[in-house]
Design an enzyme around this catalytic site. Structure first.
Site, PDB file in Angstrom:
ATOM      1  N   CYS A 134       1.048  -0.961   0.017  1.00 48.01           N
ATOM      2  CA  CYS A 134      -0.219  -0.374   0.007  1.00 48.01           C
ATOM      3  C   CYS A 134       0.927   1.255   0.091  1.00 48.01           C
ATOM      4  O   CYS A 134       1.907   1.390   0.660  1.00 48.01           O
ATOM      5  CB  CYS A 134      -0.976   0.081   1.064  1.00 48.01           C
ATOM      6  N   ARG A 180       3.813  -0.294  -5.219  1.00 49.90           N
ATOM      7  CA  ARG A 180       3.439  -0.676  -3.514  1.00 49.90           C
ATOM      8  C   ARG A 180       2.292  -1.853  -2.915  1.00 49.90           C
ATOM      9  O   ARG A 180       1.940  -2.134  -2.343  1.00 49.90           O
ATOM     10  CB  ARG A 180       3.729   0.386  -2.395  1.00 49.90           C
ATOM     11  N   TRP A 194      -3.219  -2.542  -1.676  1.00 53.67           N
ATOM     12  CA  TRP A 194      -2.624  -4.006  -1.664  1.00 53.67           C
ATOM     13  C   TRP A 194      -3.385  -4.947  -0.595  1.00 53.67           C
ATOM     14  O   TRP A 194      -3.011  -5.062   0.765  1.00 53.67           O
ATOM     15  CB  TRP A 194      -1.499  -4.378  -1.589  1.00 53.67           C
ATOM     16  N   ASN A 237      -1.470   2.540   5.702  1.00 52.33           N
ATOM     17  CA  ASN A 237      -0.283   1.554   4.961  1.00 52.33           C
ATOM     18  C   ASN A 237       0.268   0.738   6.244  1.00 52.33           C
ATOM     19  O   ASN A 237       0.506   1.196   7.684  1.00 52.33           O
ATOM     20  CB  ASN A 237       0.374   2.316   4.773  1.00 52.33           C
ATOM     21  N   GLY A 238      -0.309  -0.123   6.057  1.00 49.50           N
ATOM     22  CA  GLY A 238      -0.611  -1.356   7.422  1.00 49.50           C
ATOM     23  C   GLY A 238      -1.477  -2.306   7.924  1.00 49.50           C
ATOM     24  O   GLY A 238      -1.453  -2.873   7.046  1.00 49.50           O
ATOM     25  N   GLU A 258      17.701 -17.572  -7.958  1.00 46.18           N
ATOM     26  CA  GLU A 258      16.767 -16.171  -8.510  1.00 46.18           C
ATOM     27  C   GLU A 258      16.353 -15.977 -10.097  1.00 46.18           C
ATOM     28  O   GLU A 258      15.276 -15.564  -9.923  1.00 46.18           O
ATOM     29  CB  GLU A 258      18.182 -15.298  -8.504  1.00 46.18           C
ATOM     30  N   LYS A 260      12.593 -15.189 -10.504  1.00 47.93           N
ATOM     31  CA  LYS A 260      12.019 -14.086 -11.505  1.00 47.93           C
ATOM     32  C   LYS A 260      11.394 -14.844 -12.352  1.00 47.93           C
ATOM     33  O   LYS A 260      10.305 -13.964 -12.666  1.00 47.93           O
ATOM     34  CB  LYS A 260      13.324 -14.054 -12.112  1.00 47.93           C
ATOM     35  N   LYS A 311       5.471  -4.881  -4.250  1.00 47.92           N
ATOM     36  CA  LYS A 311       7.226  -4.545  -3.865  1.00 47.92           C
ATOM     37  C   LYS A 311       6.941  -4.090  -2.424  1.00 47.92           C
ATOM     38  O   LYS A 311       6.616  -3.625  -1.962  1.00 47.92           O
ATOM     39  CB  LYS A 311       7.409  -3.568  -4.455  1.00 47.92           C
TER      40      LYS A 311
HETATM   41  C1  F6R Z   1      11.566 -10.686  -5.994  1.00 49.46           C
HETATM   42  C2  F6R Z   1      11.509  -9.733  -4.853  1.00 49.46           C
HETATM   43  C3  F6R Z   1      11.711  -9.515  -3.598  1.00 49.46           C
HETATM   44  C4  F6R Z   1      12.044  -8.937  -2.930  1.00 49.46           C
HETATM   45  C5  F6R Z   1      11.608  -9.353  -1.716  1.00 49.46           C
HETATM   46  C6  F6R Z   1      12.391  -8.845  -0.121  1.00 49.46           C
HETATM   47  O1  F6R Z   1      12.026 -10.121  -7.707  1.00 49.46           O
HETATM   48  O2  F6R Z   1      12.140  -8.108  -5.350  1.00 49.46           O
HETATM   49  O3  F6R Z   1      11.555 -11.192  -3.439  1.00 49.46           O
HETATM   50  O4  F6R Z   1      13.524  -9.191  -2.685  1.00 49.46           O
HETATM   51  O5  F6R Z   1      10.591  -9.492  -1.205  1.00 49.46           O
HETATM   52  O6  F6R Z   1      12.230  -7.011  -0.474  1.00 49.46           O
HETATM   53  P1  F6R Z   1      13.130  -6.050  -0.067  1.00 49.46           P
HETATM   54  O7  F6R Z   1      14.378  -6.739  -0.784  1.00 49.46           O
HETATM   55  O8  F6R Z   1      13.071  -4.741   0.032  1.00 49.46           O
HETATM   56  O9  F6R Z   1      13.673  -6.063   1.412  1.00 49.46           O
END
Ligand code: F6R
Length: 614
Positions: free
Chosen positions: A2, A27, A76, A102-103, A487, A491, A609
């Site tokens: 969010c 987000r 989200w 958000n939360g 990875e 992906k 994200k």
């Molecule tokens: C995959 C991806 C996620 C992040 C994970 C950790 O492409 O981006 O798996 O790597 O959510 O996020 P951060 O790095 O922000 O702690």
């Protein structure tokens, strides 16, 4: 998870809010909404299910929602399905309080029941509606002002929140509060902004305040006031922090998607990250408070992270163990939090995170700290929650990463981890001067070699077509290549929805090989000289069972032809740094498969994200 924005000033608020939300859409993007206030009138609330585009269409890009004060949200879903009803902003029945959040409010059920007993009714399934109505309840019951009402809410609500609230009686103010979820404030001449993250305000400001937990405050024109939980004005203690990112870094420019833009930015951001820590051909971590003496003394390394960041930790495990001769344990942050094993207090706990906001990673770091370990954070976002509580922070210089699937941040994390391994090996006397120089020179070659791979991207684009009809994809490799496969598989599955799994090549025969048939493709990664032939044998076994094999190896290893249907070559480099090159074709492959399947690679379904909930 969010994104929230708020604006008060002289510009049409809806346009600023929608522009801010477009930068925060990473987000969450299952619904969006804005509430804009025009003078003394109640705010006009407009919401739309789905991506922000629907809200833009519904409001004619904000033109149908006039006013100079407003809040916005991109969601989200946590509590309640993605729907217009559950979309934010939420309001009390008489519109006395309107806000976005958000939360997660963990005790929202209990609070909801309390409010129902007081006569409140609820139209949504969200915890946010409860939060807003709780503020309304305290405000009216005690006949108090916004500061006291918000502080009462903060005392009562458990969980995490960043909120932006408008009170009917205060038409020229936006109130905010924070605990656990990120919130920044910026101000200009006669205007001020709030947002979950920096990209939303880059266009308007180059300095921000970070709101700390249990702080609240108010935006009014170009003035911002902060209060602590006692209601004391603490504005004079707050410091503006410079932002290093440029406004265009958060824009797509001429690229069709952020993901491809970010993939192509890798030579530059990898170079920026190398340059930040290599001075006069020596690695320098002293500037971040990590001396060679400290590095020479650590007896254990513990790495905690999630998702792709965790995968960089696995690469580092292989390298640090062999180069520095100390045990390295890598745990998913979400697992480490709830398990107990003996930790050596002479160890270093490293957390890795692009956003610096991932809740599990943050909490793993706090747990390690409480156990007496020194903590180091490898983070991309300056000023983020993790960086503020880590003992040592090594920033990555990837710039804002907007695409949900990480690419450039992953690459920059690898660089910091390589530098750390080399410096630690050197500090411990296990890497001699000659080897040290050699490693640094090899590292400096990475940006130009990534460029060489990107120049050939059309080959990967062609290869991507082969994956469209595949039921499953395996990624196999040994050692560091296996870490890279993790990875590659993540992906592919996250942005193409094809089931993909990483397997240690030697493990295939222990069950998994029963899945191989003509509907399964296997990407075999062979960048490690000493393991090449072993993995090659596993490829032969797959081909014997009608599986097609795509080999990813370095130029010169042409004998992979015999055991594979297709081959992808990357430039030669010291084996331990090969993940930095081999990851590029894997990122490109996922991107092109996603686009060919008609998926938006920047916003794959169900994801967001920055995962700020457990
Ligand atoms: C995959 C991806 C996620 C992040 C994970 C950790 O492409 O981006 O798996 O790597 O959510 O996020 P951060 O790095 O922000 O702690």
């Amino acid at each position: 998870m969010c994104g929230i924005v708020g604006y008060i000033g002289t510009k049409p608020a809806a346009e600023v809010l929608l522009s801010g939300l477009s930068k925060l859409e990473y987000r969450g993007y299952d619904s969006a909404g804005i509430a804009v206030r025009n003078g003394l009138d109640n705010p006009l609330i407009v919401k739309a299910k789905g991506k922000l585009k629907h809200l833009l269409d519904k409001t004619n890009n904000g033109k149908t929602v006039p006013g100079f004060v407003g809040v916005g949200h991109t969601r989200w879903a946590t509590h309640g399905a993605p729907s217009e009803l559950n979309a934010h902003p939420h309001c009390s029945d008489d519109m006395n309080v309107v806000g976005v959040h958000n939360g997660i409010i963990e005790n929202y059920q209990e609070l909801k029941e309390k409010l129902i007993n007081k006569g409140y009714t609820f139209y949504s399934q969200t915890d946010t509606e409860v939060l807003i109505k709780l503020a309304d309840y305290y405000y009216k019951k005690y006949n108090i002002g916004p500061v006291d009402a918000i502080n009462k809410v903060m005392v009562r609500a458990r969980g995490s929140y960043a909120v932006a609230i408008m009170f009917k009686d205060y038409p020229n103010q936006i109130w905010f509060a924070k605990k656990g979820s990120p919130l920044i404030i910026a101000k200009g001449k006669d205007e001020s902004f709030l947002a979950s993250d920096v990209p939303a305000i880059l266009e308007y400001a180059n300095q921000v305040y970070y709101v700390e937990d249990y702080e609240c405050g108010c935006l009014e024109g170009g003035n911002v006031t902060f209060y602590n939980l006692d209601g004391t004005d603490i504005t004079s203690t707050k410091k503006l922090v410079n932002i290093d990112w440029k406004a265009d870094a958060a824009c797509k420019g001429n690229y069709p998607h952020f993901m491809i833009k970010e993939i192509e930015e890798q030579p530059r951001v990898v170079e920026d990250t190398l340059n930040a820590y290599i001075k006069d051909n020596k690695i320098d971590f002293d500037s971040i408070g990590l001396s060679k003496e400290m590095l020479s003394k650590y007896e254990n390394i513990y790495i905690f992270a999630c998702g792709s960041a965790y995968h960089t930790g696995i690469v580092a495990q292989y390298i640090i163990e062999s180069m520095c001769n100390i045990p390295v344990r890598v745990d998913l942050a979400s697992e480490f939090k709830y398990r107990n094993y003996p930790l050596n207090k002479n160890g270093l706990a490293i957390v890795i995170s692009q956003s610096g906001e991932t809740k599990d990673t943050y909490e793993a770091m706090i747990k390690a700290k409480e156990c007496g370990l020194n903590t180091m954070a490898i983070v991309n976002v300056k000023g983020s929650t993790i960086t503020r509580d880590a003992d040592i922070t090594a920033l990555t210089y990837a710039g804002p990463e907007i695409s949900v699937a990480t690419t450039k941040a992953y690459s920059c994390q690898l660089i910091v981890l390589y530098l750390l391994a080399v410096q630690m090996g050197y500090a411990k006397g296990l890497v001699d001067e000659k080897k040290y120089e050699y490693y640094i020179n090899e590292l400096k070659q990475i940006p130009s070699k990534i460029n060489e791979i990107l120049d050939e991207k059309v080959e990967i684009q062609k290869l991507a077509n082969k994956f469209l009809s595949m039921r499953d994809v395996f990624f196999i490799g040994r050692g560091i290549d296996y870490a890279l496969c993790m990875e590659g598989a993540l992906k592919l599955k996250e942005i193409t929805y094809i089931n993909a799994n990483a397997y240690a090549a030697g493990e295939l025969k222990h069950g998994t090989i029963s899945l191989i048939d003509e509907h399964v493709a296997t990407v075999a990664v062979l960048t490690q000289e000493d393991l090449f032939e072993k993995t090659q044998s596993n490829m032969v076994e797959i081909r014997a069972r009608e599986g097609s094999v795509i080999a990813l190896t370095t130029y010169g290893n042409y004998k992979v032809d015999q055991a594979s249907n297709d081959q992808v070559y990357v430039p030669e480099i010291e084996d331990i740094f090969a993940p930095s090159l081999a990851i590029i074709p894997l990122q490109l492959l996922s991107y092109y498969v996603s686009v060919n399947k008609g998926i938006d690679p920047d916003k794959p379904k169900n994801l967001a994200k920055s995962v700020t909930v457990e």
